[in-house]
Motif scaffolding. Structure first.
Motif, PDB file in Angstrom:
ATOM      1  N   HIS A  16       0.815  -1.211   0.000  1.00 16.68           N
ATOM      2  CA  HIS A  16       0.000   0.000   0.000  1.00 16.68           C
ATOM      3  C   HIS A  16       0.852   1.266   0.000  1.00 16.68           C
ATOM      4  O   HIS A  16       1.976   1.277   0.509  1.00 16.68           O
ATOM      5  CB  HIS A  16      -0.905   0.031   1.228  1.00 16.68           C
ATOM      6  N   SER A  18       0.400   5.618   0.879  1.00 16.48           N
ATOM      7  CA  SER A  18      -0.473   6.568   1.572  1.00 16.48           C
ATOM      8  C   SER A  18       0.128   7.970   1.484  1.00 16.48           C
ATOM      9  O   SER A  18       0.640   8.509   2.467  1.00 16.48           O
ATOM     10  CB  SER A  18      -0.648   6.158   3.038  1.00 16.48           C
ATOM     11  N   PHE A  22      -4.032  11.544   0.221  1.00 18.20           N
ATOM     12  CA  PHE A  22      -4.936  10.451   0.574  1.00 18.20           C
ATOM     13  C   PHE A  22      -5.259  10.491   2.064  1.00 18.20           C
ATOM     14  O   PHE A  22      -6.424  10.358   2.469  1.00 18.20           O
ATOM     15  CB  PHE A  22      -4.298   9.110   0.201  1.00 18.20           C
ATOM     16  N   PHE A  63      -4.012   1.492  -2.992  1.00 17.70           N
ATOM     17  CA  PHE A  63      -4.484   2.287  -1.864  1.00 17.70           C
ATOM     18  C   PHE A  63      -5.330   1.385  -0.967  1.00 17.70           C
ATOM     19  O   PHE A  63      -5.935   0.430  -1.428  1.00 17.70           O
ATOM     20  CB  PHE A  63      -5.287   3.492  -2.346  1.00 17.70           C
ATOM     21  N   ILE A  68     -12.231   5.097  -0.422  1.00 11.63           N
ATOM     22  CA  ILE A  68     -12.495   6.464  -0.881  1.00 11.63           C
ATOM     23  C   ILE A  68     -13.980   6.782  -1.021  1.00 11.63           C
ATOM     24  O   ILE A  68     -14.337   7.891  -1.412  1.00 11.63           O
ATOM     25  CB  ILE A  68     -11.796   6.739  -2.236  1.00 11.63           C
ATOM     26  N   LYS A  82      -7.412  10.868  -8.948  1.00 12.66           N
ATOM     27  CA  LYS A  82      -6.195  11.423  -8.350  1.00 12.66           C
ATOM     28  C   LYS A  82      -5.265  10.312  -7.876  1.00 12.66           C
ATOM     29  O   LYS A  82      -4.036  10.368  -8.073  1.00 12.66           O
ATOM     30  CB  LYS A  82      -6.574  12.332  -7.182  1.00 12.66           C
ATOM     31  N   CYS A  83      -5.838   9.280  -7.259  1.00 14.07           N
ATOM     32  CA  CYS A  83      -5.036   8.145  -6.785  1.00 14.07           C
ATOM     33  C   CYS A  83      -4.338   7.443  -7.944  1.00 14.07           C
ATOM     34  O   CYS A  83      -3.137   7.120  -7.871  1.00 14.07           O
ATOM     35  CB  CYS A  83      -5.919   7.139  -6.046  1.00 14.07           C
ATOM     36  N   ASN A  84      -5.066   7.200  -9.011  1.00  9.05           N
ATOM     37  CA  ASN A  84      -4.511   6.456 -10.142  1.00  9.05           C
ATOM     38  C   ASN A  84      -3.435   7.247 -10.867  1.00  9.05           C
ATOM     39  O   ASN A  84      -2.402   6.691 -11.269  1.00  9.05           O
ATOM     40  CB  ASN A  84      -5.634   6.052 -11.091  1.00  9.05           C
ATOM     41  N   TYR A  86      -1.568   9.585  -9.539  1.00  8.56           N
ATOM     42  CA  TYR A  86      -0.402   9.631  -8.655  1.00  8.56           C
ATOM     43  C   TYR A  86       0.407   8.346  -8.775  1.00  8.56           C
ATOM     44  O   TYR A  86       1.629   8.368  -8.873  1.00  8.56           O
ATOM     45  CB  TYR A  86      -0.839   9.856  -7.203  1.00  8.56           C
ATOM     46  N   THR A 103      -7.513   2.160  -8.454  1.00  9.27           N
ATOM     47  CA  THR A 103      -8.595   2.448  -7.511  1.00  9.27           C
ATOM     48  C   THR A 103      -9.834   2.860  -8.306  1.00  9.27           C
ATOM     49  O   THR A 103      -9.725   3.664  -9.236  1.00  9.27           O
ATOM     50  CB  THR A 103      -8.175   3.583  -6.559  1.00  9.27           C
TER      51      THR A 103
END
Length: 571
Positions: A16, A18, A22, A63, A68, A82-84, A86, A103
């Motif tokens: 993971h 973070s 996030f 994540f 989320i 945003k997660c992907n 990043y 995600t």
């Protein structure tokens, strides 16, 4: 073959990240901590140091908890993107060391299909990273059908991580050691119950933490669904080659890890660390894995070859493996030792009060004569639907009737008084009456634990009474119509035992001859993992350093595991 921690190159699929955005997002949505634990510390530099410390060649990033989705799909879609992005940028910096699981904004299937296409086609991520439920929707939800159709068409890998179940009570460490593990298994059983395993047979699932509790309860869960689908056992055997389990936090070589290897097979167990959430434990679990008596090729498969093969389009047939389980095994009880007798007089009383016929076979004195050495208790789930006054009448009628049946049949069976955990004042009186006036042989404590807060689970006077009576105490669920795994209350006897442990009641447990029922072997399977609850303060959720030093470092013992080993009967 025993091996050193850095002897083999490893691929980690349970890894993971973070980043600050996030953590800020989940704090904004009410998570100052994550089920009682502080937020994980992470940075790219820390990540690479961890990887280098154990010869980790590649990590597939994801994540993690608590996810989320907090009810706002627009917000969830934006955060998934945003997660992907990043993750994709991070992978560009270290293309040979990192990959990523996308995600997605579930429980919205259409938005998830859109994000899936972007994450895989544009960002080139390796697969999908899903939580076991999103908004308490599990993988078998009918609205997910178009989503699974797209996933199946692409023959994708889906990494599955557990999250807190719908029951919703924040059980802090008990979530990590038990309820989250159960949720991973629950979502796969739900997927099968829906028939999606037949509609979408080309999806590979990477299941966190050894598949949760799947090695012990999958057969029981499927058996519970046979009325709905008589062929479900055979269907599982045909489909199980799509299931893979990682080793994150299950590397106990005496029982848990061998059970995982034997259930999933030689080519379906893959390596996982649970970084960044386990920075103090990941080396320990690699060392535990190294204690297994496996061939060099088997270690190579576990550490990297199996996962590399899984990322191809090829089907990977289930290949059995037989790793010795070295933990002391207790013979799990059968119906010959723990039986249910439901006297006609009692079922008629419940039927009359409810105004409907019970869907059950009435068992009478023939059972008493047949099972001379059995422990006899009642199993009438509908009884617990009665109002308190009528429920008390039904329990007293049962206790009087079963005591008389034993006397009339001249049976040597042990009859157990039916006692309601949720009615402590009356139960104290009934225990006294049953043991002294009816001369019954034990107590069957009927419990419903899941969904309650810690503070409302136990009555101290009732617990004290159980310590003094010096007879066996069966722990039994109230709703035996519940389906294993799909209904968490089916395993309420386990919840009872684990909750006592976490609330610092181990000394109480040692004073009572508890006999947990309907456990599916989970008490032994999770003994070492759940042992950690003994060392955590239930109020502050922080480690009790004194206990850790004394028990683990000086005495070198795991007290709950040792307690479980000494239990005479577990059913």
């Amino acid at each position: 073959m025993k091996q050193k921690i850095n002897e083999f190159k490893k691929w980690d699929t349970h890894h993971h990240i973070s980043p600050p955005f996030f953590e800020e997002f989940i704090i904004k949505n009410g998570n100052k901590d994550v089920y009682g634990l502080p937020h994980a510390k992470w940075s790219p530099k820390l990540m690479l140091n961890w990887m280098n410390n154990i010869n980790l060649e590649k990590a597939i990033l994801s994540f993690s908890l608590p996810g989320i989705y907090y009810g706002d799909i627009a917000e969830t879609k934006a955060m998934a993107r945003k997660c992907n992005e990043y993750m994709a940028e991070l992978i560009k910096q270290y293309p040979d060391r990192l990959g990523g699981f996308a995600t997605l904004p579930l429980p919205d299937p259409n938005a998830s299909i859109e994000e899936l296409k972007y994450a895989l086609d544009t960002l080139k991520l390796e697969g999908l990273g899903l939580l076991s439920n999103a908004g308490y929707k599990y993988f078998g939800d009918e609205s997910y059908e178009p989503f699974w159709e797209e996933v199946n068409k692409r023959k994708l890998v889906v990494y599955v991580h557990p999250v807190q179940p719908e029951e919703g009570v924040n059980y802090t460490l008990l979530n990590y050691t038990y309820y989250l593990k159960m949720d991973t298994t629950k979502t796969i059983v739900d997927f099968m119950r829906s028939g999606y395993h037949k509609k979408f047979p080309d999806i590979k699932f990477f299941l966190s933490h050894g598949g949760g509790v799947m090695p012990k309860v999958m057969m029981s869960a499927l058996k519970g669904l046979e009325k709905e689908n008589p062929n479900i056992m055979n269907e599982f055997e045909a489909w199980r080659s799509q299931l893979f389990a990682d080793t994150a936090l299950v590397g106990y070589p005496d029982e848990m890890l061998p059970e995982v290897l034997n259930f999933f097979g030689a080519n379906h167990v893959i390596f996982g660390t649970d970084l960044c959430w386990a920075p103090d434990k990941y080396k320990y679990f690699v060392q535990q894995i190294s204690q297994l008596d496996l061939s060099r090729s088997a270690f190579e498969n576990l550490y990297s070859n199996n996962v590399k093969a899984a990322f191809t389009d090829k089907k990977i047939p289930f290949k059995p493996l037989n790793v010795q389980v070295t933990a002391r095994k207790r013979s799990i009880g059968t119906v010959n030792h723990h039986v249910h007798v439901n006297p006609k007089k009692v079922t008629e009383f419940v039927t009359d009060k409810l105004g409907r016929t019970l869907d059950m076979n009435v068992k009478d004195s023939e059972i008493m004569e047949k099972h001379n050495n059995a422990m006899v208790s009642m199993d009438i789930p509908e009884l617990w639907q009665l109002p308190a006054k009528e429920r008390r009448e039904a329990l007293k009628l049962y206790n009087q009737t079963i005591a008389m049946m034993k006397e009339e049949a001249k049976s040597k069976a042990g009859v157990f008084a039916a006692i309601d955990l949720d009615d402590p004042k009356y139960s104290l009186e009934e225990i006294e009456y049953c043991l002294k006036q009816l001369d019954m042989d034990g107590v069957c404590l009927y419990v419903k634990i899941v969904g309650k807060n810690y503070g409302e689970m136990f009555d101290e006077k009732l617990l004290e009474k159980l310590e003094k009576i010096n007879v066996p105490v069966l722990i039994h669920l109230k709703d035996s119509n519940a389906k294993p795994v799909l209904d968490f209350n089916y395993h309420d006897s386990l919840s009872y035992m684990y909750s006592l442990l976490y609330l610092d009641k181990l000394e109480h447990m040692k004073k009572v001859n508890y006999i947990p029922t309907h456990t599916d072997g989970l008490l032994d399977f999770l003994a070492r993992a759940s042992n950690s609850m003994y060392y955590i303060d239930p109020e502050t959720h922080k480690p009790r350093i004194g206990k850790i030093i004394w028990e683990l470092l000086i005495k070198k013992r795991e007290v709950f595991k040792d307690y479980v080993k000494e239990l005479k009967h577990v059913y």
